[in-house]
Structures are given as structure tokens and as C-alpha cells.
Design an enzyme around this catalytic site. Structure first.
Site: not given
Length: 935
Positions: A56, A100-101, A125, A172, A272, A275-276, A382, A384-385
Site C-alpha cells: 500500500k 490494518q487487520l 476501507d 460468501g 493470483p 482481484v488481489g 459620544l 459616531e458609530g
């Protein structure tokens, strides 16, 4: 029939990688400095996991993805893993994130809890329950799909066969392949059957399949004779079977009997090589897709903002009533709306936050928006804003015209808030909210400045005391103590040695003469310019005597307290462009002179690092919002007379980046254009490198009547009838001040829009007369504004005028070259901006000019400390006086901030005098916690 066509995952994945590589290249060209980011979290050190991860990482590097491998030991606990996941979830540089499993840990870890902890928008994943749920509901465009099923679909597409209407069988039901494959085919309009190990009629079901995907994990379970002629066969299995002909004694086979199946199928994947390779390619594709989604969502300048609807009331309630009636958005929502990342925001409760300076680095390649500064004519006592107009303008531009806009305003001092004029959050329906948070402690910046300033003051007197009472060697032992038998110079002490021309680093190598020069600052107490500060108007601290304790051994001197916001540290905060620049400016601050006339700096005192530590949080701008939900930066609050009177450079720079090239940050310059605006241009813009596009000049009929000869205007006293009844003659005569301030703004080459802030006592004829005079005087436009009573709606005409003016040519220029002599720079400001005939330097000012020039500070900009109530030095001279001589009583230096400030006439740096003797009307509701009576 002919043997099946081979669907090579190696070839297709190569094509996918080439396409992704081009997409990443285009991304980085469009957004310089950006790269898609992938994080791979591994627990333990399994060999097979290491192999997959390396594959990867290699693919990511080839495509241009920035991949980060985080490896936790096999002793990591579930809490350790979750903590790491939380960090990666919050990291904006990570767009794709996988765990990662299997998790190789000695400790029990719930895998499902771990996979569900990954943020769904980063779960490339596709294993989280949220992404699985979205896939099962058919939300394919708003989820991530597990990589193996996604790769299978890509291989099926390569056949050119339409999936819609076909009968598909999936063998499956795992969460990683079988179940998501079923959903993916279903939502691509296939009729799908899922089979598994308990399916009794498996061969019969396979025989019906136009598309067959097998992920059972059993070697060559599906026989060739089961397969429907012409079917597409995708084999996801990887199994090892004995083979004596191989060196390893085994070979890899799929879940389908390949040799017989390829005679029946039209397309088939090898094992192989099928799909791999696609699984890794799809992981990369999902990462790039995630990065693209991120850019669409967080594209600089692309805001999705929720504005608040005002419920206007007549008569207009008090400011605090209006503020309390508003329900501000959570400040983290405001931050998200304007494109700030979670790790760039530090929350201070629900309504205020600090913004990390790292956002400037992230957005450094983004274009700036249009820079607008709000200033005013010479005001009445005062006001003037200007603040109200600033807020009204941004509410109009944002909530009504849907332009990206930021207000950048100063933080008010507690002194005037409690002692003289109340709050400074704007007024009416144009306020920064919550106003009590805005006007009081906010996030503690002013307290930090007080602490830092007084640390310097304490260091000055402590140093004088110790130099008076100790020998050179005793001082040296205190300054460079032996720790465990070792003496060592600190970095700041090394700098002092270099300044003295001593190029030694071993404390034991200094001669007696060098030790004397090092330890003796020899401060002349009569030259100390650094005063203690307090953010309260306490008239009894305006002149004090310090050092009266018996422990000070008779060392006393006269000193004073100034208001905190007059501290040079506040000016440094406002002008610094980062933490490092702030620290360097601290080090350059001159606090006194030695008896030989040399400047003594904070660096000489050895306090620079300590000041930076005290100010490390204060340097970050504060994020708030207006009543209508537009964003506001509140940061720094230097006074506009003895300092430059503008909010921070950092807040403006961040706002300019966040709004994008079509957006508009609006900042405010204190007092009239002759003071705050001139300093904004000649000091702030000179140091920041920013160039303004529009000046908004606030004018009121009230102030113009005063300049036309009307009676004095006094805070707390009802206005004379001249101000409440129509008087066109007074207005016309007073427009001399308006004309002069328009000329002052145009002198700098920037278009001027005049905002006539209308009061309820103004007549249509008076307002129209002001508009007419402003246009005749050269304003780009002039408009009447009613934002105080109507919020952003009342400033729509102003907003549209500002938009037009921001597209007009702006040929910004400074008034003077800093290389000119100090006196010439002062004279230019006095003559060109104030209208003076000449200047007069009193003896003390002459001496200071000579001293600062000799000390090397003559090339600093000038920050005139002058009354704000007149263009001249005399607050009683109204209109646009000319022919006067401007008296310069003294000149002082803020070397760290980077300017000299001449004191004009009777200007003082001491705290203002409170106009009310007590605070009987201020209270806190013990039940609700609400502030009452303050504003």
C-alpha cells in the site's frame, strides 16, 4: 465456445493507478501545497500485515499520495488504539485512514469498536457501520465501499457487460466482501442472490448466474460444470493447496476451479493476479476520492454559512436586551462554516474561540480578499458609530448579499467599559455577541498583557536594586549560577554578550572587565519610560512612589500606572505577524537608557523568553460572531492616540485568506481618519505589507453640527436643541471636517465611501445635504445608513457601494518615506493630514529626537499622540482649522512595536478618569448568571 477472456487485475489496476496519478497531479496544481493523505494504523508486527502495508505504501508513493504508517506495539491497549484514531480523525492532512487487520495485540481489543471509531468520511476501507449502512441503503455517492467489492465492480465494468437486469450470485457473506458485494450489485440494478456454506442448492444457484462473485474461502469449491455458459466469474479467494512441484510445497488457488471454469465463462479472473491487485488500487482510489470531497467541502473561500434572522422591534431596545435575545451559533459551527479545521480552533466555551496561526501556513497560496477599513470624521465625545457601522456593513455583505465577509475589531479595555463609555461591541441591531463576553475578559489577552508588562517593570527595578547593592562577582553568580558544578550561558545571555562584542561562550573565560560590562546595565532611573499598567481607570495610581518597604534599602522613585492597552506589549501584539516576530519585537523594546546614553532593552534585562511564554496564547486571534451570524475576529486593542489604534495584523491576514479572493474582511481604525486611519496606512499597512481597497468614512449629522459651531456635546448630558431640530446651516458649515477627512483618505490613493450614520433626530434634508457634500468632496459614493435600527438590512446601500468601490482602481501609497528625518515626518503628518502651518518642538521633544536618532531609531514610522476631538491639538477647535502651529511636547519610542510617538499638546499616557464614582447599577443574577446594568 471459446475459453474465457482473462480479467487481469494487474493490467486494470495499473490503468487505475495511472488515472489516479494524473488526478493527484491536477489537484496539486490547482491547490499548491496540497496532497491527498493516507494513514495506515498497525498494531503489532505480523509478517503478513507488514507485507500488505508495504504494498500500500509503495502504491501511494507511486500515485503521489502522502502515506503515513503508524505502528503501535503489540502491548497497545484498546484505549491506546482509540486515542491514536481520535488524533488521526482530527488531522486535516489525513483524508484516508485504515486500521490494518487483524489487530496483533496481547491485550483484548474489540475490532468492531475500533473500525467504528474511524471517522466515516475518512473510512476508505468502508468497514464502519455508518458506511455499511449507507451502502445497504443505496447511498453510493455518500459512502466508502470496501476495497475488494469495489475492485470486483471495476473488473466487471471492464467487460462492457451491463450489470442492470442481470442475475448475480454472490457466494460468501462476510462484512468485508460478500455482504457489501451483494449491496453493490443490487444498487447497480442486478437481481442478486447470496449463497453461503449452508446453501443446499449451491450448484443450481450458480448455474443461474450471469455474474458470479465467489468469496467463500474454500479452495476450488465452485466447479466448472456448475457455471452458466457465458457467465462473468470473479474469484476473490486466495487458498494454498499442496503441490510437490513447487519449491514451497504448495500453490495458490482461488475458490473456483479455474481450469474447468474458464471453458464455460466468458470472462474470468485468475488467482493470483485478478482481484488481489485491484484491492490496493481501490484503496488508493478511495483515498483520492476522499481528498476530492475534502477539497469540495473545505475549499478556501467556499463557505456554507447559516445566518441568523433578526426580529426587529420599535422602539429599539437596549443593547444588552438585544444581545440577550439573540441565540448565538456554537462557535465551533462558525469556525467550520468559514473553513477552519477542528485542530485550528481552541474553544473557550460555546461562544468564543482562539484560532491557531497554523491556518496561515495552510492557506499561504490562497489569494487575499478585498481589504476594507472603516474610519470616521472627527467625532463628538459620544462617538459616531464606527463599530456599529463596521458590524452593520459585514451583516449586510454577509447575511444579505451572501458575500464571504469578516469583521476584524479591537478588544475593548475594561477601563472605559466600567469607567467612561460602556461597551464597544457596536450597538442596536449591529453587535458582536455575546456583548458581555466581548466587553469583559474575553479569553484573557489583556490580562496576559498586564502580567507581561508588569514583569518587565519588576525586572527593571529589581535590576537597579541588585546593581546598587552587589558586587560584579555577586551579580555574575546570580545571573549565571552554577548548577551541579556547571555554569552555562542561556541563549539570551549569549545575545547580550554578542551585543557587547564578547565572542565567548564559556562563563569561566570572561575577564573582570567583561563580567562588569555583562552584569551592569547601569540604568539611569530618570530615563525609565516603562510604566506599570492596570486595565482599570484608577485615578489614584496616576502618580505613585515605589520602593518604600524597608527591604528596598531606601531605593525609591516616582512612577505611575498606565492603562494596560497603552502598553507597548499591546502594540507589539497588534503589529506582530507571528509568534517568532512577536518575540523579536519584545526583545527590541527599549525600557530606559543607561547612564552613558545607550538604550536598554527587554533582551538586556533577560525577560524576552518569559514575555513570549506569557503571551503565547494571546497572539492567537479570538473568533466570535455578530447578531446575524457573520464571523468576527476580536484581537488586540491598542489605543488610537498614544498607539496606532488598530486590531491585529494577524487577524486581518487570516481573515483575508479565509474569505477568498471575492470575499471582504472589514477592519476598523480608531478615532477619526486623521488619527486611526493615518496610522492604519502608515504603520499597520507598512509592517503587514497589506494594501487596502476601500475606506469607509463614517459621518453623522450630530458631529457635523458640532463642527459647524453647535454647542458642546457632553457625555451624560442631554443634547441641546440644535442637535434635535433641523439646522441645515450648521450641517453645511460642519461639512468642512467631512471634506478634509475625505481628502485625507484620498491622499493615500484609496477610494472613499461615506456612510452617513442616521439618527432618529436627523431629517431627510440634513441627511441628503451630507450625502451631496460628500460626493462633491470626491467620495466614490455616499449613502444613508439605518443599520443601528435595522441591522444589516439598513446597511445594504453601503454594502453595495463598498462592493463597487472595491472593484475600482486603488493606488495605495504611504504619506512619507521612513528614511526622512524624524522632524520632517512629523511635519508632513501635521501639515498634510491635520492642516497645520508648522510644528513646534519643545525642548524635551528636541532632546528626545536627537537621542533616538543617535540610538538608531530615527527611521521608525511616526505615531502621533493627539486629541481625537479636533484635527488640531486643541479639542475646542472644530471643523477643519488651518494655520495653527502644532506643539510637540515630548517624543517617546516604542522600538519593539516599531514607531516613535510624539506627544502633541497635553496628551497623556495615564488612565482616563472615570466619569462615574461607583458601579451601583452593575450586578450579576445569581440564578441565571446574566450580567445586568453594565452596558
Amino acid at each position: 465456445m471459446a475459453p474465457a477472456e482473462i480479467l487481469s487485475g494487474k493490467i486494470v489496476s495499473g490503468q487505475v493507478r495511472d488515472r489516479l496519478k494524473q488526478q493527484v497531479l491536477e489537484m496539486t496544481e490547482k491547490f499548491p501545497g496540497f496532497r491527498p493523505g493516507l494513514a495506515i494504523l498497525q498494531v503489532g508486527n505480523r509478517d503478513d500485515s507488514n507485507l500488505y502495508i508495504n504494498m500500500k505504501l509503495k502504491a501511494a508513493a507511486e500515485i503521489g499520495i502522502s502515506a503515513n504508517h503508524i505502528k503501535l506495539p503489540n502491548t497497545a491497549t484498546e484505549a491506546d488504539v482509540l486515542k491514536c484514531i481520535a488524533s488521526l480523525n482530527a488531522d486535516p492532512a489525513v483524508h484516508g485512514f485504515i486500521v490494518q487487520l487483524p489487530l496483533d495485540s496481547d491485550k483484548p481489543i474489540n475490532t468492531e469498536k475500533i473500525t467504528n471509531a474511524v471517522a466515516p468520511e475518512k473510512d476508505v476501507d468502508g468497514l464502519s457501520s455508518i458506511n455499511a449502512g449507507k451502502l445497504s441503503r443505496g447511498d453510493l455517492g455518500d459512502c466508502f465501499i470496501p476495497c475488494t467489492p469495489k475492485g470486483c465492480m471495476e473488473l466487471i465494468r471492464q467487460t462492457g457487460v451491463q450489470v442492470a437486469g442481470k442475475r448475480a450470485v454472490v457466494i460468501g457473506r462476510s462484512k468485508i466482501v460478500g455482504a457489501p458485494m451483494h449491496d453493490l450489485l443490487l444498487w447497480n440494478n442486478a437481481t442478486v442472490t447470496t449463497c453461503h456454506s449452508k446453501t443446499s442448492t449451491l450448484a443450481e444457484e450458480v448455474g443461474k448466474a450471469d455474474i458470479l462473485v465467489v468469496a467463500a474461502g474454500r479452495a476450488e469449491m465452485v466447479k466448472g460444470e456448475w457455471i452458466k455458459p457465458g457467465a462473468i466469474v470473479i474469484d476473490c479467494g486466495i487458498n494454498h493447496v499442496p503441490d510437490s512441484t513447487k519449491a514451497s510445497g504448495k500453490r495458490v488457488v482461488g475458490d473456483v476451479a479455474y481450469s474447468s471454469a474458464k471453458e464455460k465463462a466468458s470472462f474470468i479472473t485468475p488467482v493470483p493476479g485478478g482481484v488481489g491487485p485491484m484491492t490496493v488500487a481501490m484503496l488508493m482510489q478511495s483515498t483520492v476520492e476522499s481528498a476530492q470531497r475534502f477539497l469540495e467541502k473545505f475549499q478556501p473561500g467556499k463557505w456554507t454559512i447559516q445566518y441568523n434572522q433578526l426580529t426587529l422591534k420599535m422602539p429599539v431596545p437596549s443593547d444588552i436586551e438585544i444581545s440577550k435575545s439573540c441565540m448565538p451559533k456554537p462557535i465551533d459551527q462558525v469556525a467550520k462554516e468559514v473553513g477552519l479545521f477542528p485542530d485550528e480552533v481552541e474553544l473557550y466555551g460555546q461562544t468564543k474561540a482562539k484560532v491557531q496561526l497554523s491556518v496561515l501556513k495552510r492557506l499561504q497560496n490562497q489569494p487575499d480578499g478585498k481589504y476594507v477599513v472603516v474610519t470616521g470624521i472627527t467625532p463628538t465625545p459620544l462617538g459616531e458609530g464606527k463599530s456599529t457601522t463596521t458590524v452593520g456593513l459585514v451583516q449586510a455583505l454577509g447575511a444579505h448579499l451572501h458575500q464571504n465577509v469578516f469583521a476584524c475589531v479591537r478588544q475593548p479595555s475594561q477601563g472605559p467599559t466600567f469607567g467612561i463609555k460602556g461597551g464597544a461591541a457596536g450597538g442596536g441591531y449591529c453587535q458582536v455577541v455575546p456583548m458581555e463576553e466581548f466587553n469583559l475578559h474575553l479569553t484573557g489577552d489583556i490580562h496576559a498583557i498586564t502580567a507581561a508588562n508588569n514583569l518587565v517593570a519588576a525586572a527593571i527595578d529589581a535590576r537597579i536594586f541588585h546593581e546598587l547593592t552587589q558586587s560584579d562577582q555577586a551579580l555574575y553568580n546570580r545571573l549565571v549560577p552554577s548548577v551541579n558544578g556547571v555554569r552555562k550561558f542561556s541563549d539570551i545571555q549569549i545575545r547580550r554578550l554578542r551585543k557587547l562584542g564578547i565572542n565567548k561562550t564559556d562563563p569561566m573565560a570572561l575577564t573582570k572587565e567583561e563580567i562588569n560590562a555583562f552584569v551592569r546595565l547601569d540604568i539611569d532611573p530618570g530615563t525609565i519610560t516603562w510604566q506599570r499598567v492596570l486595565d482599570t481607570n484608577d485615578r489614584f495610581l496616576r502618580k505613585i512612589t515605589i520602593g518604600q518597604s524597608v527591604t528596598e534599602k531606601g531605593f525609591t522613585r516616582t512612577a505611575q500606572f498606565d492603562i494596560t492597552v497603552s502598553s507597548e506589549i499591546m502594540a507589539v501584539l497588534a503589529l506582530a505577524d507571528g509568534l517568532d516576530d512577536m518575540k523579536k519585537r519584545f526583545g527590541r523594546m527599549v525600557v530606559a537608557s543607561s547612564k552613558k546614553g545607550q538604550p536598554v532593552t527587554a533582551d538586556d534585562l533577560g525577560v524576552t523568553g518569559a514575555l513570549a511564554v506569557l503571551m503565547k496564547d494571546a497572539v492567537k486571534p479570538n473568533l466570535m460572531q455578530t447578531l446575524e451570524g457573520t464571523p468576527v475576529f476580536v484581537h488586540a486593542g491598542p489605543f488610537a492616540n498614544i498607539a496606532h489604534g488598530n486590531s491585529s495584523v494577524l487577524a486581518d491576514k487570516i481573515a483575508l485568506k479565509l474569505v477568498g479572493k471575492d470575499g471582504c474582511p472589514v477592519t476598523e481604525a480608531g478615532f477619526g481618519a486623521d488619527i486611526g486611519m493615518e496610522k492604519f496606512f502608515d504603520i499597520k499597512c507598512r509592517y503587514s505589507g497589506l494594501r487596502p481597497h476601500v475606506v469607509v468614512l463614517v459621518a453623522t449629522v450630530r458631529a457635523l453640527k458640532m463642527h459647524g459651531g453647535g454647542p458642546a456635546v457632553t457625555a451624560g448630558v442631554p443634547l441641546p436643541k440644535e442637535y434635535t431640530e433641523e439646522n441645515l446651516q450648521l450641517v453645511a458649515k460642519g461639512c468642512s471636517n467631512l471634506n478634509k477627512q475625505i481628502q485625507n483618505a484620498r491622499m493615500f490613493g484609496v477610494p472613499v465611501v461615506v456612510a452617513v450614520n442616521a439618527f432618529k433626530t436627523d431629517t431627510k434634508a440634513e441627511l441628503a445635504l451630507v450625502v451631496q457634500h460628500a460626493k462633491e468632496a470626491g467620495a466614490f459614493d455616499a449613502v444613508e445608513c439605518t443599520h443601528w435600527a435595522e441591522g444589516g438590512k439598513g446597511a445594504l446601500a453601503l454594502a453595495r457601494a463598498v462592493q463597487r468601490a472595491s472593484q475600482a482602481p486603488s493606488n495605495f501609497r504611504f504619506l512619507y518615506n521612513v528614511e526622512l528625518p524624524v522632524v520632517d515626518k512629523i511635519r508632513l503628518i501635521a501639515q498634510q493630514v491635520y492642516g497645520a502651518r508648522d510644528i513646534e518642538l519643545l525642548p524635551e521633544a528636541q532632546e528626545k529626537v536627537a537621542l533616538y536618532t543617535k540610538q538608531g531609531f530615527g527611521n521608525l514610522p511616526i505615531c502621533m499622540a493627539k486629541t481625537h476631538l479636533s484635527l488640531s491639538h486643541d479639542p475646542e477647535q472644530k471643523g477643519a482649522p488651518t494655520g495653527f502651529v502644532l506643539p510637540i511636547r515630548d517624543v517617546r519610542a516604542s522600538v519593539g512595536a516599531g514607531f516613535l510617538y510624539p506627544l502633541v499638546g497635553t496628551m497623556s499616557t495615564m488612565p482616563g478618569l472615570p466619569t462615574r464614582p461607583c458601579f451601583y447599577d452593575i450586578d450579576l443574577d445569581p440564578v441565571s448568571g446574566e450580567v445586568n446594568g453594565l452596558f
